[in-house]
Design a protein around this motif. Structure first.
Motif, PDB file in Angstrom:
ATOM      1  N   MET A   1       0.695  -1.074  -0.078  1.00  0.00           N
ATOM      2  CA  MET A   1      -0.027  -0.086   0.162  1.00  0.00           C
ATOM      3  C   MET A   1       0.878   1.200   0.061  1.00  0.00           C
ATOM      4  N   ALA A   2       0.504   2.166  -0.860  1.00  0.00           N
ATOM      5  CA  ALA A   2       1.470   3.312  -0.930  1.00  0.00           C
ATOM      6  C   ALA A   2       1.092   4.405   0.429  1.00  0.00           C
ATOM      7  N   ASP A   3       2.197   5.042   0.719  1.00  0.00           N
ATOM      8  CA  ASP A   3       1.881   6.181   1.822  1.00  0.00           C
ATOM      9  C   ASP A   3       1.017   7.229   1.123  1.00  0.00           C
ATOM     10  N   THR A   4       0.245   7.645   1.878  1.00  0.00           N
ATOM     11  CA  THR A   4      -0.614   8.889   1.612  1.00  0.00           C
ATOM     12  C   THR A   4       0.195  10.233   1.860  1.00  0.00           C
ATOM     13  N   PRO A   5       0.209  11.114   1.162  1.00  0.00           N
ATOM     14  CA  PRO A   5       0.907  12.490   1.574  1.00  0.00           C
ATOM     15  C   PRO A   5       0.251  12.907   2.692  1.00  0.00           C
ATOM     16  N   SER A   6       1.118  13.408   3.751  1.00  0.00           N
ATOM     17  CA  SER A   6       0.697  14.136   4.958  1.00  0.00           C
ATOM     18  C   SER A   6      -0.182  15.452   4.599  1.00  0.00           C
ATOM     19  N   LEU A   7      -1.279  15.695   5.628  1.00  0.00           N
ATOM     20  CA  LEU A   7      -1.881  16.643   5.321  1.00  0.00           C
ATOM     21  C   LEU A   7      -1.048  17.867   5.978  1.00  0.00           C
ATOM     22  N   PRO A   8      -1.202  19.133   5.328  1.00  0.00           N
ATOM     23  CA  PRO A   8      -0.420  20.291   5.947  1.00  0.00           C
ATOM     24  C   PRO A   8      -0.956  20.578   7.480  1.00  0.00           C
ATOM     25  N   ALA A   9       0.061  21.417   7.886  1.00  0.00           N
ATOM     26  CA  ALA A   9      -0.081  21.648   9.527  1.00  0.00           C
ATOM     27  C   ALA A   9      -1.220  22.725   9.615  1.00  0.00           C
ATOM     28  N   TRP A  10      -1.513  23.398   8.556  1.00  0.00           N
ATOM     29  CA  TRP A  10      -2.403  24.365   8.490  1.00  0.00           C
ATOM     30  C   TRP A  10      -2.677  24.978   7.155  1.00  0.00           C
ATOM     31  N   GLU A  11      -3.795  25.238   6.621  1.00  0.00           N
ATOM     32  CA  GLU A  11      -4.121  25.677   5.324  1.00  0.00           C
ATOM     33  C   GLU A  11      -5.335  26.823   5.460  1.00  0.00           C
ATOM     34  N   GLU A  12      -5.463  27.931   4.829  1.00  0.00           N
ATOM     35  CA  GLU A  12      -6.433  28.816   4.960  1.00  0.00           C
ATOM     36  C   GLU A  12      -7.384  28.269   4.113  1.00  0.00           C
ATOM     37  N   ILE A  13      -8.666  28.508   4.686  1.00  0.00           N
ATOM     38  CA  ILE A  13      -9.912  27.887   4.003  1.00  0.00           C
ATOM     39  C   ILE A  13     -10.871  29.169   3.742  1.00  0.00           C
ATOM     40  N   GLU A  14     -11.663  28.957   2.773  1.00  0.00           N
ATOM     41  CA  GLU A  14     -12.910  29.973   2.340  1.00  0.00           C
ATOM     42  C   GLU A  14     -13.848  30.223   3.587  1.00  0.00           C
ATOM     43  N   HIS A  15     -13.835  31.424   3.824  1.00  0.00           N
ATOM     44  CA  HIS A  15     -14.978  32.011   4.700  1.00  0.00           C
ATOM     45  C   HIS A  15     -15.586  33.244   4.288  1.00  0.00           C
ATOM     46  N   THR A  16     -16.924  33.395   4.446  1.00  0.00           N
ATOM     47  CA  THR A  16     -17.556  34.510   4.051  1.00  0.00           C
ATOM     48  C   THR A  16     -16.885  35.762   4.108  1.00  0.00           C
ATOM     49  N   ALA A  17     -16.773  36.392   5.253  1.00  0.00           N
ATOM     50  CA  ALA A  17     -16.176  37.932   5.502  1.00  0.00           C
ATOM     51  C   ALA A  17     -15.027  37.804   6.181  1.00  0.00           C
ATOM     52  N   ASP A  18     -14.476  36.729   6.887  1.00  0.00           N
ATOM     53  CA  ASP A  18     -13.530  36.726   7.740  1.00  0.00           C
ATOM     54  C   ASP A  18     -12.305  35.696   7.095  1.00  0.00           C
ATOM     55  N   TRP A  19     -11.285  35.622   8.071  1.00  0.00           N
ATOM     56  CA  TRP A  19     -10.457  34.611   7.565  1.00  0.00           C
ATOM     57  C   TRP A  19     -10.494  33.229   8.533  1.00  0.00           C
ATOM     58  N   ALA A  20     -10.366  32.253   7.827  1.00  0.00           N
ATOM     59  CA  ALA A  20     -10.492  30.864   8.578  1.00  0.00           C
ATOM     60  C   ALA A  20      -9.265  30.220   8.207  1.00  0.00           C
ATOM     61  N   LEU A  21      -8.648  29.107   9.311  1.00  0.00           N
ATOM     62  CA  LEU A  21      -7.737  28.102   8.998  1.00  0.00           C
ATOM     63  C   LEU A  21      -8.076  26.856   9.506  1.00  0.00           C
ATOM     64  N   ARG A  22      -7.762  25.714   8.752  1.00  0.00           N
ATOM     65  CA  ARG A  22      -7.888  24.640   9.260  1.00  0.00           C
ATOM     66  C   ARG A  22      -6.438  23.933   9.798  1.00  0.00           C
ATOM     67  N   VAL A  23      -6.506  23.521  11.109  1.00  0.00           N
ATOM     68  CA  VAL A  23      -5.401  23.455  11.730  1.00  0.00           C
ATOM     69  C   VAL A  23      -5.280  21.948  12.209  1.00  0.00           C
TER      70      VAL A  23
END
Length: 141
Positions: A1-23
């Motif tokens: 089974m191939a290794d899956t790439p690791s997810l980033p430690a944080w990423e900016e995600i879409e938000h209506t009027a503000d900023w949001a991060l998935r961490v």
């Protein structure tokens, strides 16, 4: 089974009027550290060579993880606003028992192009996943 790439430690995600991060973090210590680094990356900032180097030890306690996360990021925002600190080093030594101990280093008198007014509690939930912990943080800008 191939290794899956690791997810980033944080990423900016879409938000209506503000900023949001998935961490993400493999443990709570890493989650809190990555949240701080992600927030700092959103703001950007250019250190002033004439600015003083500061080093702070930050110790916080809260009734739950979500409040502790907001308190932690708000403490860093205070330093950014009050002393215009551009952080060069953020290290969380401990995140256990609703307590956080961290060391931060930075340079004062930085220049910033973007600002965050506040860290919000909007839909803030820290979830345990099969790879550690994850949350979405919304910033009022």
């Amino acid at each position: 089974m191939a290794d899956t790439p690791s997810l980033p430690a944080w990423e900016e995600i879409e938000h209506t009027a503000d900023w949001a991060l998935r961490v993400r973090g493999e443990d709570l210590r890493a989650l809190f550290e990555n949240a701080a680094r992600g927030m700092v990356s959103l703001i950007g900032g250019e250190a002033s060579p004439a600015g003083a180097v500061i080093h702070r030890t930050i110790s916080l306690h809260a009734p739950d993880w979500e409040i502790l996360l907001v308190d932690w990021l708000t403490e860093l925002l205070y330093l950014i606003e009050d002393q215009r600190v551009v952080f060069t080093h953020i290290a969380v030594q401990r995140a256990a028992d609703f307590r956080l101990d961290a060391e931060v280093t930075g340079r004062t008198n930085g220049r910033f192009d973007k600002y965050i007014k506040a860290v919000t509690y909007h839909n803030l939930v820290i979830r345990q996943t099969d790879k550690g912990y994850e949350t979405v943080i919304v910033f009022d800008v």
